[in-house]
Design a protein around this motif. Sequence first.
Motif, PDB file in Angstrom:
ATOM      1  N   PRO A  53       0.816  -1.226   0.000  1.00 16.66           N
ATOM      2  CA  PRO A  53       0.000   0.000   0.000  1.00 16.66           C
ATOM      3  C   PRO A  53       0.845   1.270   0.000  1.00 16.66           C
ATOM      4  O   PRO A  53       0.451   2.273  -0.595  1.00 16.66           O
ATOM      5  CB  PRO A  53      -0.817  -0.118   1.289  1.00 16.66           C
ATOM      6  N   ALA A  54       2.002   1.250   0.654  1.00 14.42           N
ATOM      7  CA  ALA A  54       2.835   2.445   0.734  1.00 14.42           C
ATOM      8  C   ALA A  54       3.316   2.871  -0.649  1.00 14.42           C
ATOM      9  O   ALA A  54       3.317   4.061  -0.986  1.00 14.42           O
ATOM     10  CB  ALA A  54       4.024   2.187   1.659  1.00 14.42           C
ATOM     11  N   VAL A  55       3.728   1.903  -1.467  1.00 15.17           N
ATOM     12  CA  VAL A  55       4.195   2.222  -2.818  1.00 15.17           C
ATOM     13  C   VAL A  55       3.039   2.732  -3.677  1.00 15.17           C
ATOM     14  O   VAL A  55       3.194   3.667  -4.470  1.00 15.17           O
ATOM     15  CB  VAL A  55       4.859   0.995  -3.464  1.00 15.17           C
ATOM     16  N   VAL A  56       1.870   2.144  -3.511  1.00 10.56           N
ATOM     17  CA  VAL A  56       0.695   2.595  -4.265  1.00 10.56           C
ATOM     18  C   VAL A  56       0.358   4.033  -3.904  1.00 10.56           C
ATOM     19  O   VAL A  56       0.053   4.852  -4.784  1.00 10.56           O
ATOM     20  CB  VAL A  56      -0.507   1.665  -4.000  1.00 10.56           C
ATOM     21  N   VAL A  57       0.418   4.375  -2.623  1.00 10.42           N
ATOM     22  CA  VAL A  57       0.168   5.758  -2.205  1.00 10.42           C
ATOM     23  C   VAL A  57       1.207   6.692  -2.814  1.00 10.42           C
ATOM     24  O   VAL A  57       0.882   7.810  -3.250  1.00 10.42           O
ATOM     25  CB  VAL A  57       0.173   5.856  -0.670  1.00 10.42           C
ATOM     26  N   GLY A  58       2.451   6.247  -2.866  1.00  9.15           N
ATOM     27  CA  GLY A  58       3.497   7.065  -3.484  1.00  9.15           C
ATOM     28  C   GLY A  58       3.200   7.378  -4.937  1.00  9.15           C
ATOM     29  O   GLY A  58       3.464   8.488  -5.416  1.00  9.15           O
ATOM     30  N   SER A  59       2.637   6.425  -5.649  1.00 11.78           N
ATOM     31  CA  SER A  59       2.297   6.670  -7.058  1.00 11.78           C
ATOM     32  C   SER A  59       1.203   7.720  -7.195  1.00 11.78           C
ATOM     33  O   SER A  59       1.160   8.465  -8.181  1.00 11.78           O
ATOM     34  CB  SER A  59       1.848   5.358  -7.709  1.00 11.78           C
ATOM     35  N   MET A  60       0.313   7.796  -6.211  1.00 12.28           N
ATOM     36  CA  MET A  60      -0.756   8.802  -6.252  1.00 12.28           C
ATOM     37  C   MET A  60      -0.197  10.212  -6.071  1.00 12.28           C
ATOM     38  O   MET A  60      -0.699  11.172  -6.659  1.00 12.28           O
ATOM     39  CB  MET A  60      -1.780   8.517  -5.153  1.00 12.28           C
ATOM     40  N   VAL A  61       0.847  10.333  -5.249  1.00 18.29           N
ATOM     41  CA  VAL A  61       1.404  11.649  -4.945  1.00 18.29           C
ATOM     42  C   VAL A  61       1.979  12.309  -6.185  1.00 18.29           C
ATOM     43  O   VAL A  61       1.868  13.529  -6.370  1.00 18.29           O
ATOM     44  CB  VAL A  61       2.476  11.525  -3.842  1.00 18.29           C
ATOM     45  N   ILE A  62       2.577  11.531  -7.085  1.00 13.94           N
ATOM     46  CA  ILE A  62       3.255  12.115  -8.248  1.00 13.94           C
ATOM     47  C   ILE A  62       2.371  12.142  -9.488  1.00 13.94           C
ATOM     48  O   ILE A  62       2.802  12.624 -10.535  1.00 13.94           O
ATOM     49  CB  ILE A  62       4.547  11.330  -8.570  1.00 13.94           C
TER      50      ILE A  62
END
Length: 474
Positions: free
Chosen positions: A138-147
């Motif tokens: 989930p952490a990596v998926v959230v990171g993709s949303m930020v950019i």
Amino acid sequence: MRLVQVMVPAGKRQTVLSVLDDEGIDYAISDETSGRDYTAIVSFPLPVGAVEPVLGKLREAGLERDAYTVVVDAETVISKRFERLEEQYQQEGNGDNRIAREEIIADAGDMAPDWMPFLVMTAISSIVATAGLLLDSPAVVVGSMVIAPLVGPAMATSVGTVVNDSEMFKRGVRLQAVGLLLAIGSAAVFAAVLRFTHAVPFTVEEVFALGEVRERLAPDVLSLPIAIGAGVAGAISLSSGVSAALVGVMIAAALVPPIAVVGIGIAWGQPMAISGSAMLVVVNFLSINLAAIVVLWYRGYRPDNLFQFSDARTRALKRVSVLAIVILLATSVLGAVTVASYESAQFETAVENEARTLVGPAETVLDVEVTYGGYPIRQPTAATVTVGYPLGADPKPIADALAERLSGDRTALLGLGPSAEVDISVRYLPTQTAETRGETDPGDPGSGGNESGGADDNGTRTPVPTPSDHTALG
């Protein structure tokens, strides 16, 4: 607060200053010496909600629409007259911090990025989201949303609609369409590379069993409020002059992960399996735009030319109607998924309850596992019940009886057509019971040093499974 600077046309100086005096606005005036058709530059502070009405009055007094006008943020204004002006607009209902029409057009234009950075950031966010899904992180998926740069095009499309700016509307639509196709393509290519290079040696069943992937294969109607909320939040933040960075993450949350799931499904050769995710992407895109258009129109944004008002209203109504109809049709599919999910949960409960009534007095239902098939509307295709029985005893056969009792629970999909066929299996697992005791002297005969185990402090008896089992099919 805003600091406004305007150039005063020749012959309009006294008229413009009279408007500012009538409104009780502090101003500073400088002579304009460039030799053009302007005689002065006037600077004055305004509350956010006063910018649009004051500029409107200045234009009525002769200030040209295309004249040099600058509106910038002001950190602090120390003035009694400014405080009274703020109170005046609060009392008149204009103190809702809605930025001026000119400001929102400029902000929306700035939020619609240039093509190259937009395409690069969209591809990167899609690839990162795909990696996060395959890592089940989930952490990596959230990171993709930020950019993900997806908030700008959606807001540009909505602002272009309400102010009747065709160029802005078309640019926003093009950015969204190209961004969607690029994101899906990037996710599919990246996932395919991982699959065929065996960097991710998952089978179809394994990749769709990942938690981050599985939860987006069959979305339900609860996914819709996320997109609508993102569109509303984006429009409110834009029209209030607040940074849309965090809202952009929310919009990306509704779009980037399901786009990555679509790419994964294509890479693993299962396009039908990700039909639910594809439907979710379409519904979310349309819902974000619809919500933003409705909010901006409700907040009072219109074309600056009264002759364009009727045309803008007609276009906005047509676009809202088309979006609403498509969303309604797509939502019916999500509603069917919701109903099917509820029916599946009811079936799992029925399997467990019926199995408990059929097992012998010394037997225990250890586990119930239901296998599903079909996307996006999933149906149970098989159910496996694990029954524990005492070691050395003969288990009570319940497969046929369980299948018979569950025949009434195997309903047709959404209640339509013939009843669903579900394979009922019962797996028998011999168990032995051991007692464990608290810590005692190793020399104590009651220390639990026998083969069957010991007893805990509470005298709890724990079933211990043995390696052998038997399976019966019904």
